[in-house]
Design a protein around this motif. Structure first.
Motif, PDB file in Angstrom:
ATOM      1  N   SER A 157       0.869  -1.183   0.000  1.00  0.00           N
ATOM      2  CA  SER A 157       0.000   0.000   0.000  1.00  0.00           C
ATOM      3  C   SER A 157       0.906   1.233   0.000  1.00  0.00           C
ATOM      4  O   SER A 157       1.784   1.366   0.862  1.00  0.00           O
ATOM      5  CB  SER A 157      -0.909   0.010   1.230  1.00  0.00           C
ATOM      6  N   ILE A 158       0.668   2.126  -0.979  1.00  0.00           N
ATOM      7  CA  ILE A 158       1.558   3.283  -1.150  1.00  0.00           C
ATOM      8  C   ILE A 158       0.756   4.571  -1.016  1.00  0.00           C
ATOM      9  O   ILE A 158      -0.222   4.786  -1.735  1.00  0.00           O
ATOM     10  CB  ILE A 158       2.253   3.259  -2.528  1.00  0.00           C
ATOM     11  N   GLY A 159       1.180   5.435  -0.076  1.00  0.00           N
ATOM     12  CA  GLY A 159       0.618   6.778   0.052  1.00  0.00           C
ATOM     13  C   GLY A 159       1.583   7.789  -0.544  1.00  0.00           C
ATOM     14  O   GLY A 159       2.792   7.699  -0.305  1.00  0.00           O
ATOM     15  N   ILE A 160       1.083   8.750  -1.310  1.00  0.00           N
ATOM     16  CA  ILE A 160       1.943   9.682  -2.036  1.00  0.00           C
ATOM     17  C   ILE A 160       1.599  11.128  -1.649  1.00  0.00           C
ATOM     18  O   ILE A 160       0.435  11.524  -1.683  1.00  0.00           O
ATOM     19  CB  ILE A 160       1.791   9.514  -3.564  1.00  0.00           C
ATOM     20  N   ALA A 161       2.639  11.892  -1.271  1.00  0.00           N
ATOM     21  CA  ALA A 161       2.494  13.333  -1.007  1.00  0.00           C
ATOM     22  C   ALA A 161       3.415  14.079  -1.959  1.00  0.00           C
ATOM     23  O   ALA A 161       4.551  13.671  -2.181  1.00  0.00           O
ATOM     24  CB  ALA A 161       2.841  13.665   0.443  1.00  0.00           C
ATOM     25  N   ASP A 210       1.295  19.482  -1.307  1.00  0.00           N
ATOM     26  CA  ASP A 210       0.851  18.865  -0.054  1.00  0.00           C
ATOM     27  C   ASP A 210       1.659  19.316   1.155  1.00  0.00           C
ATOM     28  O   ASP A 210       1.395  18.868   2.276  1.00  0.00           O
ATOM     29  CB  ASP A 210       0.928  17.333  -0.172  1.00  0.00           C
ATOM     30  N   GLY A 211       2.628  20.166   0.974  1.00  0.00           N
ATOM     31  CA  GLY A 211       3.410  20.637   2.113  1.00  0.00           C
ATOM     32  C   GLY A 211       4.733  21.212   1.668  1.00  0.00           C
ATOM     33  O   GLY A 211       5.254  20.863   0.598  1.00  0.00           O
ATOM     34  N   ALA A 212       5.292  22.091   2.527  1.00  0.00           N
ATOM     35  CA  ALA A 212       6.546  22.767   2.184  1.00  0.00           C
ATOM     36  C   ALA A 212       7.711  22.267   3.022  1.00  0.00           C
ATOM     37  O   ALA A 212       8.815  22.785   2.909  1.00  0.00           O
ATOM     38  CB  ALA A 212       6.391  24.280   2.371  1.00  0.00           C
ATOM     39  N   ASN A 213       7.469  21.235   3.867  1.00  0.00           N
ATOM     40  CA  ASN A 213       8.561  20.719   4.677  1.00  0.00           C
ATOM     41  C   ASN A 213       8.426  19.213   4.836  1.00  0.00           C
ATOM     42  O   ASN A 213       7.394  18.611   4.504  1.00  0.00           O
ATOM     43  CB  ASN A 213       8.600  21.403   6.057  1.00  0.00           C
ATOM     44  N   ASP A 214       9.481  18.586   5.345  1.00  0.00           N
ATOM     45  CA  ASP A 214       9.520  17.134   5.440  1.00  0.00           C
ATOM     46  C   ASP A 214       8.447  16.586   6.395  1.00  0.00           C
ATOM     47  O   ASP A 214       7.850  15.541   6.131  1.00  0.00           O
ATOM     48  CB  ASP A 214      10.908  16.670   5.884  1.00  0.00           C
ATOM     49  N   LYS A 215       8.193  17.302   7.473  1.00  0.00           N
ATOM     50  CA  LYS A 215       7.217  16.822   8.456  1.00  0.00           C
ATOM     51  C   LYS A 215       5.817  16.719   7.851  1.00  0.00           C
ATOM     52  O   LYS A 215       5.124  15.699   8.009  1.00  0.00           O
ATOM     53  CB  LYS A 215       7.206  17.768   9.663  1.00  0.00           C
ATOM     54  N   ASP A 216       5.406  17.761   7.144  1.00  0.00           N
ATOM     55  CA  ASP A 216       4.070  17.752   6.540  1.00  0.00           C
ATOM     56  C   ASP A 216       3.951  16.677   5.472  1.00  0.00           C
ATOM     57  O   ASP A 216       2.930  15.965   5.379  1.00  0.00           O
ATOM     58  CB  ASP A 216       3.763  19.123   5.930  1.00  0.00           C
ATOM     59  N   LEU A 217       4.980  16.536   4.637  1.00  0.00           N
ATOM     60  CA  LEU A 217       4.917  15.552   3.557  1.00  0.00           C
ATOM     61  C   LEU A 217       4.861  14.130   4.096  1.00  0.00           C
ATOM     62  O   LEU A 217       4.105  13.288   3.602  1.00  0.00           O
ATOM     63  CB  LEU A 217       6.134  15.719   2.634  1.00  0.00           C
ATOM     64  N   LEU A 218       5.656  13.828   5.134  1.00  0.00           N
ATOM     65  CA  LEU A 218       5.630  12.487   5.739  1.00  0.00           C
ATOM     66  C   LEU A 218       4.265  12.182   6.349  1.00  0.00           C
ATOM     67  O   LEU A 218       3.723  11.079   6.186  1.00  0.00           O
ATOM     68  CB  LEU A 218       6.726  12.378   6.800  1.00  0.00           C
ATOM     69  N   ALA A 219       3.697  13.172   7.029  1.00  0.00           N
ATOM     70  CA  ALA A 219       2.404  12.963   7.677  1.00  0.00           C
ATOM     71  C   ALA A 219       1.305  12.706   6.640  1.00  0.00           C
ATOM     72  O   ALA A 219       0.469  11.796   6.794  1.00  0.00           O
ATOM     73  CB  ALA A 219       2.056  14.171   8.550  1.00  0.00           C
ATOM     74  N   LYS A 220       1.291  13.464   5.560  1.00  0.00           N
ATOM     75  CA  LYS A 220       0.238  13.316   4.553  1.00  0.00           C
ATOM     76  C   LYS A 220       0.417  12.045   3.736  1.00  0.00           C
ATOM     77  O   LYS A 220      -0.558  11.386   3.366  1.00  0.00           O
ATOM     78  CB  LYS A 220       0.211  14.547   3.653  1.00  0.00           C
ATOM     79  N   ALA A 221       1.666  11.669   3.460  1.00  0.00           N
ATOM     80  CA  ALA A 221       1.900  10.417   2.746  1.00  0.00           C
ATOM     81  C   ALA A 221       1.479   9.232   3.609  1.00  0.00           C
ATOM     82  O   ALA A 221       0.930   8.234   3.110  1.00  0.00           O
ATOM     83  CB  ALA A 221       3.372  10.307   2.359  1.00  0.00           C
ATOM     84  N   ASP A 222       1.721   9.314   4.912  1.00  0.00           N
ATOM     85  CA  ASP A 222       1.322   8.255   5.846  1.00  0.00           C
ATOM     86  C   ASP A 222      -0.203   8.105   5.862  1.00  0.00           C
ATOM     87  O   ASP A 222      -0.743   6.988   5.795  1.00  0.00           O
ATOM     88  CB  ASP A 222       1.858   8.607   7.242  1.00  0.00           C
ATOM     89  N   ARG A 223      -0.928   9.232   5.902  1.00  0.00           N
ATOM     90  CA  ARG A 223      -2.392   9.158   5.903  1.00  0.00           C
ATOM     91  C   ARG A 223      -2.924   8.596   4.590  1.00  0.00           C
ATOM     92  O   ARG A 223      -3.879   7.813   4.561  1.00  0.00           O
ATOM     93  CB  ARG A 223      -2.972  10.558   6.162  1.00  0.00           C
ATOM     94  N   ALA A 224      -2.279   8.967   3.489  1.00  0.00           N
ATOM     95  CA  ALA A 224      -2.710   8.439   2.193  1.00  0.00           C
ATOM     96  C   ALA A 224      -2.485   6.939   2.114  1.00  0.00           C
ATOM     97  O   ALA A 224      -3.283   6.201   1.512  1.00  0.00           O
ATOM     98  CB  ALA A 224      -1.950   9.157   1.071  1.00  0.00           C
ATOM     99  N   MET A 225      -1.388   6.461   2.737  1.00  0.00           N
ATOM    100  CA  MET A 225      -1.115   5.018   2.754  1.00  0.00           C
ATOM    101  C   MET A 225      -2.203   4.279   3.530  1.00  0.00           C
ATOM    102  O   MET A 225      -2.697   3.219   3.099  1.00  0.00           O
ATOM    103  CB  MET A 225       0.266   4.771   3.376  1.00  0.00           C
TER     104      MET A 225
END
Length: 570
Positions: A531-535, A540-555
């Motif tokens: 299962s792959i979530g993509i940010a 979807d974000g301007a920093n690593d924290k936001d991108l990781l969080a949104k990719a995790d939710r998409a997964m």
């Protein structure tokens, strides 16, 4: 009325003292600014009459110290100097109450009368130079004043802390870096002995060296890089050089902060012994240019670095001519057909003003770091640092660090990047994407069915499957992309230089397909999904924290929707 005369010319001082005493004043004499400050600590006069050019602390420095100290704010300050008319464009910066140009001896009674009259009238900060009748500007004095300002600019802008001491260790000069290092203003420093700032064994060594100077002892003392001492919580090296001028001993002290170098050295000492060579103190060359870019002042380090003679520069070579001194730029790593363009570019940038650092590569492997500072008279101060050793050592260090730090940055099982390294690469990739106005994709992967593999075949076989998954991810992504294992069966992939979202679709589909292919476990076969979530950056974000969080939710969204596929955060 109490008068303090600050004057090193005995004839002038005697005349001033005589006429002030005739007027009923109580007069003290100080032969330089340092002695004047000491007398001020013992009691405040009503009037200070000071010359400008004096040994130790000069009159202009004394004026600035007085005007910056609230305890001295009511003192009536008189500048009485023979250089006033040559330096009239700058002299009013001293904020004195009266400016009197020295003239013939018969004028000194008139000068004393003017000072007393002005003081009693209450007139302050009179920006007029008096006593200039029949006096004319002297070109030689103007040139000396200009050279003096240049020297002061060098002194103030040197990165190292620099002091001048008298033969007893009393501080008589200190530059800006020294004020910062010692966390003291100039007046405080000038009222103390340098030995007060040196502790431990070094204190006794420096004290003994100062005592031996009068007897013709060694003219140099140095506390080197290997055994620095502590000042203000900083580790520093120190070099002291003694000068004998007319039987007066002066000492130049140069202090270099090496705290950061030492800290890096301590962190890497067990595996990176070559770091010592990288962090050694670097000598630098200085060249002054006038407003027309003609060479004016320079130091020996500059001559040595560029292998030119003093006679060559004494001919008032222009910057262009200096750059051609060594057989049409054979000292530079520049093809002949690009020489003229290189010259124009360098000279044009220097004309525009301050800049740096700029790296200059020379033939033979030498590398210099170059800075340019615009001076108040529109001239230029050029500094050159030889960073060849630093560059070569860093190249060697980079190769060693890549091997030594691999354990800290890599997952020990799959040899992929770990979470910490992945975050660093993601942060860097975001900066690059921002500079180039590009997109970036972060893929968060979670294996479907891996727990069954572990439960059925054991953790050892499960580890073999994870290694195979890592190999497939590496095989089907680009070398420029980042692949990391961030948990038991969780991975991330950072795709850089993304032009369109369909490019990400293609990669994600390919990864789903290759992970779906069967895995051989001895005589058995296992099957996994992913299962792959993509940010996407920047959507979807301007920093690593936001991108990781949104990719995790998409997964987790794709898992909830049936697993084995991919979904975007937005």
């Amino acid at each position: 009325m109490k008068i303090l005369v600050v004057e090193n010319n005995p004839t002038v001082s005697k005349l001033l003292i005589h006429f002030f005493e005739m007027a009923g004043c109580e007069v003290q004499l100080a032969v330089d600014g340092l002695e004047a400050l000491i007398k001020l600590d013992g009691g405040l006069p009503d009037i200070i009459v000071t010359d400008i050019i004096m040994p130790k602390i000069s009159g202009d420095q004394l004026c600035r110290i007085i005007r910056s100290d609230k305890n001295f704010k009511d003192i009536f300050v008189v500048v009485h100097s023979s250089v006033l008319i040559e330096d009239s464009s700058r002299i009013f910066d001293l904020d004195a109450d009266v400016y009197l140009a020295k003239g013939a001896s018969q004028k000194y009674k008139e000068h004393v009368d003017i000072i007393i009259q002005q003081y009693k009238s209450g007139i302050r900060r009179n920006q007029t130079i008096l006593g200039t009748e029949k006096l004319f500007k002297r070109d030689v004095t103007s040139e000396l004043l200009l050279a003096r300002r240049h020297s002061q600019t060098i002194f103030d802008n040197i990165a190292d802390a620099v002091f001048e001491l008298d033969g007893k260790g009393q501080i008589i000069q200190a530059n800006k870096a020294a004020h910062k290092l010692f966390e003291s203003d100039l007046k405080t420093l000038l009222s103390t002995n340098f030995l007060n700032y040196v502790s431990g064994l070094h204190h006794e060594e420096v004290k003994r060296w100062l005592e031996q100077l009068a007897g013709g002892g060694d003219e140099n003392y140095q506390i080197g890089y290997d055994k620095p001492f502590i000042i203000g919580g900083e580790q520093v090296t120190m070099k002291m050089v003694a000068l004998n001028e007319n039987d007066d001993i002066f000492v130049i002290v140069i202090i270099q902060v090496v705290t950061s170098q030492k800290k890096v050295e301590e962190r890497l000492a067990t595996t990176l012994m070559e770091l010592d060579a990288v962090m050694q103190a670097i000598d630098y060359g200085i060249l002054f240019l006038d407003k027309d870019l003609n060479a004016r002042l320079f130091n020996r380090a500059f001559l040595q670095m560029w292998d030119v003679s003093q006679e060559q520069i004494d001919e008032k070579k222009t910057l262009r001519e200096l750059m051609f001194l060594k057989k049409e730029l054979d000292v530079h790593e520049i093809p002949p057909e690009k020489v003229e363009r290189y010259l124009e570019k360098r000279i044009s940038r220097i004309k525009r003003g301050s800049m740096g650092p700029v790296i200059l590569k020379r033939k033979g492997g030498k590398v210099f770091e170059f800075h340019c500072i615009e001076l108040p008279d529109k001239g230029r101060l050029l500094t050159f640092y030889d960073v060849t050793t630093l560059k070569n050592a860093r190249d060697e260090l980079a190769a060693t660090l890549e091997e030594v730090q691999d354990l800290a940055h890599r997952d020990p099982l799959t040899k992929l990047a770990n979470l910490r390294f992945a975050k660093d690469r993601l942060y860097t990739s975001i900066e690059v994407a921002a500079r180039h106005n590009e997109m970036l994709a972060l893929l968060f992967l979670d294996l479907d069915g891996f727990k069954t593999v572990n439960d059925t075949h054991g953790h050892e076989k499960g580890d073999e499957v994870l290694v195979e998954v890592a190999a497939r991810l590496v095989e089907h992504t680009r070398a420029a992309d980042t692949i990391a294992r961030i948990g038991g069966d969780e991975f991330v992939v950072v795709l850089t230089g993304v032009k369109e979202r369909k490019d990400v679709d293609l990669v994600a589909s390919k990864l789903v397909n290759v992970i779906n292919e069967p895995y051989r476990i001895g005589e058995h076969t296992a099957h996994l999904g992913v299962s792959i979530g993509i940010a996407m950056y920047p959507d979807d974000g301007a920093n690593d924290k936001d991108l990781l969080a949104k990719a995790d939710r998409a997964m987790y969204a794709i898992k909830a929707a049936g697993k084995n596929g991919f979904a975007y955060a937005s």
